[in-house]
Design an enzyme around this catalytic site. Structure first.
Site, PDB file in Angstrom:
ATOM      1  CG  ASP A   1      13.137  22.171  12.357  1.00 17.42           C
ATOM      2  OD1 ASP A   1      13.855  22.113  11.355  1.00 17.42           O
ATOM      3  OD2 ASP A   1      12.260  23.055  12.535  1.00 17.42           O
TER       4      ASP A   1
HETATM    5  C1  GLC Z   1      11.055  25.158  10.128  1.00 18.71           C
HETATM    6  C2  GLC Z   1      12.559  25.260   9.980  1.00 18.71           C
HETATM    7  C3  GLC Z   1      13.242  25.871  11.164  1.00 18.71           C
HETATM    8  C4  GLC Z   1      12.366  26.968  11.741  1.00 18.71           C
HETATM    9  C5  GLC Z   1      11.145  26.300  12.319  1.00 18.71           C
HETATM   10  C6  GLC Z   1      10.119  27.320  12.818  1.00 18.71           C
HETATM   11  O1  GLC Z   1      10.600  23.927   9.676  1.00 18.71           O
HETATM   12  O2  GLC Z   1      13.237  24.053   9.624  1.00 18.71           O
HETATM   13  O3  GLC Z   1      14.514  26.369  10.727  1.00 18.71           O
HETATM   14  O4  GLC Z   1      13.070  27.685  12.740  1.00 18.71           O
HETATM   15  O5  GLC Z   1      10.511  25.408  11.422  1.00 18.71           O
HETATM   16  O6  GLC Z   1       9.610  28.052  11.744  1.00 18.71           O
END
Ligand code: GLC
Length: 753
Positions: A231
């Site tokens: 993430d």
């Molecule tokens: C965010 C989310 C994730 C997302 C990523 C990119 O923190 O937790 O689901 O795809 O960052 O935006």
């Protein structure tokens, strides 16, 4: 033209390899121009493209391109329709091809442990079987176009509170039975090209460096072939991550970590082969995208209509005393700002810059309905003036019915924080309650991403849940309210009467360091049904404008064993006067009482369309895994030999067809044999029971003493009951076994296993 990835990696310097393990900027990977490796763009999802235009900022929150916002997962999963969500994935895959996006970051399958989780709108269900099946279909739809997906967040990211630091303290059994299966099903049925690891720790170890999670479970147990991406910002120790099985760190700014990996290789702390593995897995996904580009056009108008059609099959008719569908010749009043400014998506990384948003009011007006609108309360805050209320009440009785568009403002539920309660804004509850005093025909249309408390539900004749229905929700709402579409959604989560009924209530959201999943496997209906606790609306609940009958469950075998499958058939009939779709659900129940288990677990569902009077037979196929729980002692799935119930119905609390089947397994649970082993354990194991019976018989003969009750049969039963929990060591204390015979007994027992 397929490139030889291993050869390409062999030509790379260590620095070039390590550079590919980290992002180049917020949305792109790094390039290695010397070797013709370009940058690749990944972007959010899951229910549409949140693609920033070229001026991506370092936080990734600049405006994104105009795109079509499809219904969020809280809605699409309620369709219980694999084909529908596959179709949505197919459309999104084409959009990605048109927009040069190699990976769309979704689906999101974190289990809905608590209704308070701020991202529940983006997640699929409280049930891992349903979530896994729907996720696999979405993934197959997207990946049909060689666009990668990134099922997320792996794993146990079930709250927004302290999500980047909290450790989810979960038993392995609960992980295997509840928090992992949706990912497992997706891997086994769809092989997502990437998996996004979660921010949090699991039992003290960050997911981004959790070897059990990223290698033992994901690759050794499940056979995962794609790559693991963090993430955004989830890395803790990059070198530990490579060792654990983390392939790609996102977003960019990873030069220091890239260098740390290179240094670890040079200093012999990290095998370069692990780095090569990561690079190979990453390039395999992106080259597959490169080698299969499609000429696609992002037809926003056409996809908008598709989004509206999808939502029509997701909405859940929670209650209907006959007020719906509305009669187009009559006069109706729409109340609540959501009627003209729908809440159709959630806040955070999934937020789409929507191409075109339909409101129910404009769609109903365009369809020629005889309707008026009064705001009553605003969409973005909890407010209702006495003057507005009085004015509304004065007019309400002039209409044949009043439709109140209620729901949760953006500010209450979003990524980044959790809700504090399950309440609707007080102004909405007040308006509904006051309205009911002057108008008995009130239907409430809800726009929310997760269950809410409904204090007026018993008084309101009809409740329609649209969830966060995407930009076409206005069309869908109008067509359902006025009967052009027969609603067919079913709840993918339980709606408890009140928050404190929820099993996680005493342990959510923990503190910034730890949250204890003390309800273990008893999540959602697994808890409420086992506790026999009444709920507002059960998992699987959903009404229709027609009625159905599910009956005549039968199996193709009376008994089956390891390696075999069991076919289960059920008939479903449309007993009403109009066509409709029904979701036939199949649950299994272990009747052997061998371990604490939920009274039922979903193991099959099929959505069928039926004309009035039509009957269809739905066929399910289950195997030993469907009957199993995860045994931590065995380190594997285990279904005890014995009898199981098969339960079919239209909701978890509306089972109308049942059957029984026997299962025989050759698998044995490990038997720890020492002085603490109880007589009951030894009697329940066919290998050791004869030894105990022989010992007990010998003892009864030697002692010759009378029993307690004088009735021989009763005495034997009482003695057996008392012996169940007696450990071997206690046999000496009660004179059953001389001390010098304990070892002999242990040796004898051990010789049998
Ligand atoms: C965010 C989310 C994730 C997302 C990523 C990119 O923190 O937790 O689901 O795809 O960052 O935006």
């Amino acid at each position: 033209m397929a490139r030889d990835i291993k050869k390409l990696v062999a030509e790379m310097t260590l620095e070039e390899k390590c550079s590919l393990l980290g992002g180049g900027d917020f949305w792109h990977t790094k390039a290695v121009e010397r070797l013709g490796i370009g940058q690749y763009m990944m972007s959010d999802g899951p229910h549409g493209l949140r693609k920033q235009d070229d001026k991506a900022d370092h936080l990734g929150i600049n405006e994104s391109i105009k795109a079509v916002c499809f219904p969020a997962a809280c809605a699409t999963t309620s369709s219980f329709d694999r084909d529908l969500i596959y179709h949505m994935g197919d459309v999104i895959g084409k959009e990605c091809q048109a927009e040069n996006l190699s990976v769309v970051l979704g689906p999101a399958v974190c289990i809905k442990r608590s209704p308070l989780c701020g991202r529940n709108f983006e997640y699929m269900s409280e049930d891992p079987y349903l979530a896994g099946e729907m996720a696999a279909s979405y993934i197959n739809g997207v990946q049909k176009h060689h666009i990668g997906t990134s099922i997320k967040h792996y794993a146990a990211n079930n709250q927004e509170s302290a999500r980047m630091s909290v450790s989810a303290e979960v038993s392995e059994r609960a992980m295997r039975e509840i928090y992992l299966p949706a990912f497992e099903t997706a891997v086994k049925k769809a092989q997502p090209k990437t998996i996004m690891c979660s921010y949090n720790k699991i039992n003290g170890t960050y997911s981004a460096e959790n070897e059990w999670l990223l290698t033992k479970v994901l690759r050794d147990d499940w056979g995962y072939e794609g790559f693991v991406v963090t993430d955004w910002g989830a890395v803790n120790d990059r070198v530990k991550g490579v060792i654990a099985g983390l392939d790609l760190e996102m977003p960019g700014n990873t030069a220091a970590n890239d260098a740390a990996v290179a240094a670890a290789v040079r200093e012999g702390r990290l095998d370069e082969a692990k780095v090569d593995e990561c690079v190979e897995r990453i390039l395999k996904v992106f080259f597959d995208y490169d080698d299969n580009r499609e000429e696609q056009v992002f037809d926003r108008a056409a996809d908008h209509e598709i989004a509206a059609r999808i939502e029509e099959d997701c909405a859940v008719l929670l209650k209907n005393d006959g007020l719906l569908p509305l009669d187009p010749s009559k006069k109706y009043l729409f109340v609540g700002e959501y009627a003209v400014k729908p809440r159709y998506q959630g806040g955070g990384s999934s937020h789409i810059n929507s191409f075109k948003v339909d409101s129910a009011f404009e769609c109903s007006r365009a369809a020629g309905r005889n309707i008026d609108y009064i705001q009553g309360f605003p969409m973005d805050k909890d407010a209702l003036s006495e003057e507005d209320l009085a004015s509304l009440l004065a007019k309400a009785s002039e209409y044949d019915a009043v439709l109140v568009f209620a729901g949760l403002p953006d500010i209450i539920e979003s990524e980044g924080y959790d809700r504090k309660d399950m309440k609707l804004p007080a102004s909405q509850n007040r308006l509904i309650e006051e309205l009911l005093k002057v108008q008995k025909n009130v239907a409430v249309v809800l726009s929310n991403g997760a269950p809410v408390e409904l204090p007026w539900a018993d008084e309101v004749p009809a409740i329609l849940e649209m969830y966060l229905g995407g930009e076409g929700v206005g069309q869908a709402t109008d067509r359902i309210l006025f009967g052009e579409v027969n609603p067919s959604g079913h709840l993918a989560e339980t709606w408890p009467y009140k928050l404190s009924d929820n099993p996680s209530y005493m342990n959510f959201p923990g503190n910034t360091r730890r949250v204890y999943y003390r309800e273990d496997v008893f999540v959602g209906y697994r808890y409420y049904d086992t506790k026999e606790m009444p709920v507002r609306y059960a998992f699987g609940h959903g009404l229709s404008y027609t009625t159905f009958e599910i009956s005549n469950l039968r199996c193709d075998k009376e008994c089956f064993t390891d390696g075999e499958t069991l076919k289960v058939c059920v008939d479903v009939k449309n007993t009403g006067s109009r066509a409709g779709k029904e979701v036939v659900q199949l649950y299994v129940s272990d009747l052997n009482g061998t371990i604490e288990r939920p009274v039922k677990e979903l193991k099959g569902f099929e959505k069928v369309e039926l004309q009035p009077g039509e009957t269809k037979t739905v066929e399910f196929e289950i195997d030993a895994r469907a009957l199993s729980y995860y045994s931590e002692e065995l380190g594997d799935w285990f279904a005890p030999s014995g009898e199981y119930a098969l339960l079919a119905g239209e909701a978890s609390d509306r089972i109308t067809a049942e059957g029984r089947v026997k299962f025989e397994t050759k698998k044995m649970l490990p038997l720890h044999i020492d002085v603490d082993t109880t007589i009951g354990e030894l009697l329940s194991d066919p290998r050791t029971a004869p030894v105990i019976h022989q010992m007990m018989a010998g003892r009864a003969h030697d002692s010759g003493e009378g029993g307690i009750s004088g009735n021989e049969e009763e005495d034997a039963a009482m003695q057996n009951a008392m012996m169940q929990y007696m450990p071997i060591k206690s046999l000496v204390s009660f004179g059953v076994l001389p001390p010098d015979q304990v070892q002999g007994l242990l040796d004898m027992i051990r010789s049998q296993v």
